[in-house]
Design an enzyme around this catalytic site. Structure first.
Site, PDB file in Angstrom:
ATOM      1  N   HIS A 103      -6.535  -7.298 -11.245  1.00 16.88           N
ATOM      2  CA  HIS A 103      -7.714  -6.514 -10.859  1.00 16.88           C
ATOM      3  C   HIS A 103      -8.048  -5.432 -11.874  1.00 16.88           C
ATOM      4  O   HIS A 103      -9.206  -5.024 -11.988  1.00 16.88           O
ATOM      5  CB  HIS A 103      -7.497  -5.891  -9.477  1.00 16.88           C
ATOM      6  CG  HIS A 103      -7.586  -6.880  -8.355  1.00 16.88           C
ATOM      7  ND1 HIS A 103      -8.778  -7.283  -7.806  1.00 16.88           N
ATOM      8  CD2 HIS A 103      -6.623  -7.578  -7.707  1.00 16.88           C
ATOM      9  CE1 HIS A 103      -8.555  -8.175  -6.851  1.00 16.88           C
ATOM     10  NE2 HIS A 103      -7.252  -8.372  -6.772  1.00 16.88           N
ATOM     11  N   GLU A 108     -18.789  -7.958  -7.438  1.00 16.75           N
ATOM     12  CA  GLU A 108     -19.238  -8.235  -8.805  1.00 16.75           C
ATOM     13  C   GLU A 108     -20.760  -8.371  -8.897  1.00 16.75           C
ATOM     14  O   GLU A 108     -21.286  -8.914  -9.868  1.00 16.75           O
ATOM     15  CB  GLU A 108     -18.571  -9.515  -9.331  1.00 16.75           C
ATOM     16  CG  GLU A 108     -18.979 -10.795  -8.638  1.00 16.75           C
ATOM     17  CD  GLU A 108     -18.153 -11.113  -7.388  1.00 16.75           C
ATOM     18  OE1 GLU A 108     -18.076 -12.304  -7.041  1.00 16.75           O
ATOM     19  OE2 GLU A 108     -17.610 -10.191  -6.777  1.00 16.75           O
TER      20      GLU A 108
END
Length: 563
Positions: free
Chosen positions: A311, A341
């Site tokens: 991440h 995203e």
């Protein structure tokens, strides 16, 4: 010079410590050598301190020099003489207050140096703040207006001037300002006329407003503050004070904006600000008609970046794309992180075609190089985007949905592209498939992950079936109970109502369709879930992540299609 002063202060502390030690010495330490050393110390201070601007220290040292001048007599007294000891004690006694004063002055000068350094740091921060801020000076006094514009430009601000309300309104429509100064007594309209214009416009109401007035009447001040003024200064005023107030207001506004309206990871606007600003932009074009478009952007295969690299790399990629978008967008465009995203961009003054070309040019930049680097490794991405131009009567929800659907079309078309919404694109994949052809079999895909739904449709679209989509168990229940469904690909964990809960409700209400085949997907591989699923009618249970080839094979079996 500044560095020299700092070094001198450090050296002066050592000399002061020596001076205090010599003055505090016992009678055994009252020697001629000690007396001569004391004289040389204060003599040095008297000569060097003024060279560095420490005038008060020089003046005190001069007084000390005169008290120890007797040590320079050619026929000096011997250390053993009583007269010598008496003179030494007297000089120490009379000079004690001066030595203490010297210590106080040293502390004061040291604090002044610290303050000067902090002022320089604040000035540097102010330069950074001013370089990105645009101000509007509204005043019918041409001499004052011109003076303020020139002085503020020298401080690094972008500054425009307006001589009346009409000119100010024109500039406010044309540019985005970070702060406004407003004169009250203007002709032909007073500054009060502009208050309503600024504070009732949702795109302007949060802009700091400083009133500059020749009237010091308390009623004027109270009225202005009630109308929304952030500050009030009476003419004549000192420019330095106005400059400091402008800096303070801008800093406070920027800090508040950063906390309330900025995404902490990428630094771009957040969903809260987007929801407010998109309404403000639509209200603006209602008054001043012009085209406006919305772009919806989603990073391609972002999940695999997180799964493969972690991440922290995903965060770097998000920051890199945000920076790339900001660098290639106009000042008037609004960029926000929509979630995960996904990014959205409002492009005022842009038609759909123009907005599509803008986003395509940014997409080409992702092909030119990596968006992030870490420990020598470069990370490249592409994105899929949907663009929709707003049309009269379209709600914000519809506008976002159409841009979102265009983005999914880009995903299904192979990713790494920008699709412009047209009337030929359906308003949703589920709407397009809600009326299946006679005799066609129907597959319901119920999953709150829109990307996964899109991928499943893309991978299975070659099959002779019609697809229906649902984003949670409630919607899946409605579809299953209102239309014919042959196979339900059902996520085990969804908001509002999960997969097992939906099946349980169907059984409880005696609404379970006969012949319905259920393929359950779940990130949880617990035995109890699988056992409960089998009791509720789950035919196939697959754990995420799963093989698309295996899923396609299972779906074909459930539909009775040849391999």
């Amino acid at each position: 010079m500044k560095e020299g002063r700092k070094r001198y202060i450090a050296e002066l502390r050592k000399q002061l410590a020596t001076l205090q030690e010599l003055c505090a010495g016992a009678e055994a330490g009252m020697t001629r050598d000690a007396a001569v050393q004391l004289y040389r110390l204060v003599h040095t201070l008297r000569g060097s301190a003024p060279m560095f601007g420490f005038m008060r220290i020089g003046e005190i040292a001069d007084k000390l020099v005169r008290q120890w001048e007797w040590t320079q007599a050619q026929e000096g007294l011997s250390s053993a003489d009583m007269e010598f000891l008496n003179r030494f004690k007297l000089a120490v006694s009379e000079g004690d207050a001066l030595v203490r004063q010297l210590s106080v002055e040293l502390d004061i000068y040291n604090q002044e140096l610290d303050l000067d350094e902090k002022r320089e740091q604040a000035a540097m921060a102010g330069t950074a703040l001013s370089s990105g801020s645009r101000l509007l000076i509204i005043d019918d006094d041409e001499a004052l207006r011109s003076y303020l514009v020139r002085r503020l430009i020298l401080e690094g601000y972008q500054v425009d001037g307006a001589s009346d309300v009409a000119e100010a309104q024109k500039l406010l429509r044309q540019f985005t300002y970070d702060l406004i100064t407003l004169d009250l007594m203007m002709h032909p309209q007073s500054g009060y006329e502009l208050f309503a214009f600024v504070k009732e416009d949702p795109t302007l109401k949060w802009v700091p407003l400083v009133v500059l007035s020749g009237r010091s009447d308390v009623h004027d001040k109270v009225r202005c503050f009630y109308l929304g003024a952030d500050d009030y200064m009476t003419k004549p005023f000192q420019y330095e004070e106005l400059s400091a107030r402008i800096y303070s207001l801008l800093k406070r506004t920027k800090d508040f904006e950063r906390m309330a309206f900025r995404d902490p990871l990428t630094g771009v606007y957040n969903r809260r600000f987007f929801d407010h600003q998109i309404q403000a932009e639509l209200q603006r074009i209602q008054r001043y008609p012009s085209p406006i478009s919305l772009a919806f952007i989603d990073i391609d295969r972002f999940k695999s970046i997180n799964d493969t690299h972690g991440h922290h790399i995903g965060d770097l990629v998000l920051q890199g794309l945000a920076h790339l978008l900001q660098h290639h967008l106009r000042e008037t465009d609004v960029l926000a992180r929509f979630g995960g995203e996904e990014f959205v961009i409002v492009l005022p003054g842009s038609s759909g075609d123009h907005a599509q070309k803008t986003i395509e040019s940014i997409l080409r930049q992702t092909h030119a190089g990596p968006v992030a680097q870490h420990e020598g490794e470069a990370y490249r991405i592409t994105f899929s985007a949907g663009v929709c131009e707003w049309t009269e009567g379209m709600t914000v929800a519809e506008w976002i949905k159409r841009a979102d659907n265009a983005m999914y079309t880009a995903k299904q078309s192979g990713r790494d592209r920008v699709i412009l919404y047209t009337g030929q694109l359906s308003d949703s994949l589920s709407d397009a498939s809600s009326a299946p052809e006679p005799g066609a079999k129907t597959v319901l895909i119920a999953d709150d992950d829109r990307i996964l739904r899109s991928i499943l449709v893309s991978k299975l679209q070659h099959l002779p079936v019609t697809f229906v989509e649902a984003e949670d168990g409630e919607e899946a229940y409605r579809v299953v109970t209102t239309q014919s469904v042959d196979v339900c690909i059902l996520d085990g964990v969804m908001p509002r109502l999960d997969g097992l809960g939906m099946l349980n409700r169907l059984h409880t209400n005696n609404m379970m369709p006969s012949g319905l085949q259920v393929l359950m997907l779940s990130g949880r591989g617990r035995e109890e879930d699988m056992s409960k699923g089998a009791q509720l009618g789950v035919n196939v249970y697959m754990s995420k992540p799963f093989s698309m080839l295996e899923l396609e094979f299972k779906v074909k079996q459930m539909l009775g299609l040849p391999d």
